[in-house]
Design an enzyme around this catalytic site. Structure first.
Site, mmCIF file in Angstrom:
data_model
loop_
_atom_site.group_PDB
_atom_site.id
_atom_site.type_symbol
_atom_site.label_atom_id
_atom_site.label_comp_id
_atom_site.label_asym_id
_atom_site.label_seq_id
_atom_site.Cartn_x
_atom_site.Cartn_y
_atom_site.Cartn_z
ATOM 1 N N LYS A 19 0.825 -1.208 0.000
ATOM 2 C CA LYS A 19 0.000 0.000 0.000
ATOM 3 C C LYS A 19 0.859 1.257 0.000
ATOM 4 C CE LYS A 19 -1.384 2.026 3.631
ATOM 5 N NZ LYS A 19 -1.979 2.611 4.851
ATOM 6 N N ASN A 20 1.913 1.266 0.810
ATOM 7 C CA ASN A 20 2.729 2.463 0.956
ATOM 8 C C ASN A 20 3.613 2.736 -0.260
ATOM 9 O OD1 ASN A 20 1.619 3.001 3.427
ATOM 10 N ND2 ASN A 20 3.306 2.137 4.603
ATOM 11 N N CYS A 61 -4.361 8.434 10.097
ATOM 12 C CA CYS A 61 -4.306 7.768 11.400
ATOM 13 C C CYS A 61 -3.801 8.714 12.483
ATOM 14 C CB CYS A 61 -3.370 6.558 11.323
ATOM 15 S SG CYS A 61 -4.080 5.114 10.524
ATOM 16 N N ARG A 93 -3.975 10.497 4.926
ATOM 17 C CA ARG A 93 -2.801 11.357 4.923
ATOM 18 C C ARG A 93 -2.010 11.245 3.620
ATOM 19 N NH1 ARG A 93 0.700 14.173 7.926
ATOM 20 N NH2 ARG A 93 2.895 14.012 7.356
#
Length: 398
Positions: A22-23, A117, A93
């Protein structure tokens, strides 16, 4: 889904395949804004964050669709929109990663300050510092970052911060610098595999980036970039979480689609805690030992133990039975999972950026509340390892 009900106390056994990171996928999706043509991405996980960023990209003039084979196709059809609205960016974010690509390609951007988060203070001052060095005029008004530049020029940029390098900041500055005039050097650049994956895709598009995976990047600006087909790297945090799950539940897992080189620090801890870990190609087998052994852990920038695994390791070491210390030097406030782990039977006290663990030999099922993504994962692992039934609420991050 509002909550998870977990009936624990059983070893996990079987085979599971890790998805794309994901990152890595999120900044790679954002970087598609700089390219001419259709970017084809394989291995992009089907997650809420990906859906959210897809909405952001559509609002910025891109067509985003997922093919039947799972590939994500991104085509920019309108280069005019430059507003990433609060209603979208507040949800995640990582949406701020469109700032660099917008500024590099369209020379202007209006991006809401990010949400995400609740794991402590995470300013974007280093992002803005790097973009200003490239020649951008930046102001912050009414909760938005307004950035513009008639043209960007290469510069020498230092991106080190109080808690190390900035991963998303490195991605943002790199995605702008590839279209700047001249040469840019980025010192104290993030070395994480997700940054390298983005850089590799940008190079395939025609960018000239040297030093990927090191703290010093050298970028020669180019005039234009063309879309490519790219496969996202495996998610090292998902793989690490599954490794810890096997150790905590006294189980045995075969984990497929793993890049073991990205997991060296976590593998070392899991082995030190008593599990057997073997690797063959892209497949890893984790077999729990008879007892968990205590280990001290410090979360650090790559290649250290990732902060994104700190909560899961805290859950694991809470069952080790001996006094241990877990320290997070990346996000020192990332300990909201501690009170909830204590409800399950952990014995932990916090001192600054560290958790002091007096181990127990078992967890008991109860009701807990998740605060962020990795805390959710830690609580889920603890519930699976616990005796009896647990209820985990506020699991929308997970």
């Amino acid at each position: 889904m509002d909550m998870l009900v977990v009936r624990g106390g059983r070893p996990l056994r079987g085979t599971v395949k890790v998805g794309g990171a994901k990152n890595a996928a999120l900044p790679i999706m954002a970087a598609s804004l700089v390219a001419n043509g259709t970017t084809v991405l394989h291995g992009v996980p089907d997650l809420v964050d990906v859906t959210t960023l897809s909405h952001v990209l559509r609002s910025l003039g891109a067509q985003v669709e997922r093919r039947a084979d799972g590939a994500l196709l991104i085509t920019v059809v309108d280069q005019q929109p430059c507003l990433a609205d609060y209603e979208l960016v507040r949800r995640m974010r990582a949406s701020v990663c469109v700032l660099g690509p917008l500024l590099g390609r369209r020379k202007r951007a209006c991006v809401s300050l990010p949400g995400g988060c609740n794991i402590g203070h995470r300013p974007i001052d280093l992002h803005l510092k790097g973009l200003r060095a490239l020649g951008a005029e930046i102001t912050i008004e009414r909760g938005y970052v307004f950035a513009k530049a008639d043209r960007l020029r290469g510069a020498d940029i230092y991106l080190g911060g109080s808690f190390g390098s900035t991963v998303t900041g490195t991605c943002n500055v790199m995605s702008a610098a590839i279209l700047a005039e001249g040469t840019t050097t980025i010192s104290a650049a993030a070395c994480e595999p997700e940054v390298v994956d983005l850089g590799n895709m940008l190079n395939a598009m025609g960018a000239r980036i040297e030093g990927l995976g090191t703290p010093l990047l050298r970028i020669e600006g180019v005039r234009a970039l063309n879309a490519v087909e790219h496969t996202v790297i495996p998610d090292r945090i998902e793989a690490a979480t599954l490794m810890i799950a096997a150790a905590m539940t006294r189980g045995e897992l075969t984990i497929e689609n793993v890049c073991a080189d990205h997991l060296a620090a976590v593998t070392d801890v899991v082995r030190a805690a008593g599990a057997t870990v073997t690797v063959e190609g892209s497949t890893m087998q984790v077999r729990a030992g008879n007892t968990l052994r205590p280990v001290d852990v410090t979360a650090l920038p790559y290649p250290g133990i990732p902060t994104y695994v700190q909560a899961q390791l805290t859950a694991l070491l809470s069952l080790a039975g001996v006094l241990r210390i877990v320290t997070d030097k990346v996000f020192p406030d990332r300990f909201m999972h501690i009170p909830e782990l204590m409800r399950l039977g952990a014995n932990i006290r916090r001192e600054g950026a560290s958790a002091i663990i007096s181990g127990t030999d078992r967890f008991s099922g109860t009701c807990v509340m998740a605060s962020d993504l990795r805390a959710s994962a830690a609580l889920l692992l603890a519930a699976i390892a616990a005796e009896g039934e647990s209820v985990i609420r506020r699991v929308y991050h997970l």
